[in-house]
Design a protein around this motif. Structure first.
Motif, mmCIF file in Angstrom:
data_model
loop_
_atom_site.group_PDB
_atom_site.id
_atom_site.type_symbol
_atom_site.label_atom_id
_atom_site.label_comp_id
_atom_site.label_asym_id
_atom_site.label_seq_id
_atom_site.Cartn_x
_atom_site.Cartn_y
_atom_site.Cartn_z
ATOM 1 N N ALA A 62 0.865 -1.180 0.000
ATOM 2 C CA ALA A 62 0.000 0.000 0.000
ATOM 3 C C ALA A 62 0.899 1.225 0.000
ATOM 4 N N ALA A 64 1.009 5.646 0.085
ATOM 5 C CA ALA A 64 0.369 6.942 0.307
ATOM 6 C C ALA A 64 1.395 7.991 -0.090
ATOM 7 N N ALA A 72 -3.070 3.757 8.421
ATOM 8 C CA ALA A 72 -3.580 5.114 8.224
ATOM 9 C C ALA A 72 -4.674 5.300 9.262
ATOM 10 N N ILE A 77 -4.085 -0.780 6.483
ATOM 11 C CA ILE A 77 -4.653 -0.465 5.168
ATOM 12 C C ILE A 77 -4.936 -1.710 4.343
ATOM 13 N N CYS A 101 -5.655 4.269 -0.695
ATOM 14 C CA CYS A 101 -4.230 4.087 -0.955
ATOM 15 C C CYS A 101 -4.028 3.717 -2.419
ATOM 16 N N GLU A 102 -2.781 3.761 -2.847
ATOM 17 C CA GLU A 102 -2.392 3.200 -4.138
ATOM 18 C C GLU A 102 -1.830 1.820 -3.843
#
Length: 108
Positions: A62, A64, A72, A77, A101-102
């Motif tokens: 994950a 950010a 987070a 996450i 998130c990415e």
């Protein structure tokens, strides 16, 4: 097995180029928070050929702001992360996101 090519010209374990690999399936799209998402990673070598053996490690991270994160707002996450090696150059990945998130897939 550490050889890189078989006598039949198959692309063996260790030949995968992370930048050439492909992730496919519903889990590539925007996953729902708290829902199980799945995708398949196809490993490909730097000449564009699909790998025919497994043996790589696929890791889901994950991000950010481009930085790997685990928590987070005091909440994990990514949960229920698994990557199963099909031993044919493909990997089944399952994960659950619990926040914004990415995602990054890392081939080790």
């Amino acid at each position: 097995m550490t050889q890189r090519r078989s006598k039949h010209g198959k692309v063996m374990r260790g030949d995968a180029a992370a930048s050439a690999c492909v992730a496919e399936g519903e889990g590539v799209k925007l996953p729902g928070v708290g829902e199980v998402s799945t995708l398949v990673v196809r490993t490909i070598d730097n000449k564009g050929r699909e790998c025919s053996e497994g043996g790589q490690a696929v890791v889901v991270q994950a991000l950010a702001g481009g930085v790997p994160v685990e928590f987070a707002a005091d909440k994990l996450i990514l949960t229920r992360i698994s990557a199963k090696d099909r031993d044919d150059g493909r990997y089944d990945v399952e994960y659950v996101v619990e926040g914004t998130c990415e995602l990054r897939l890392v081939l080790e």
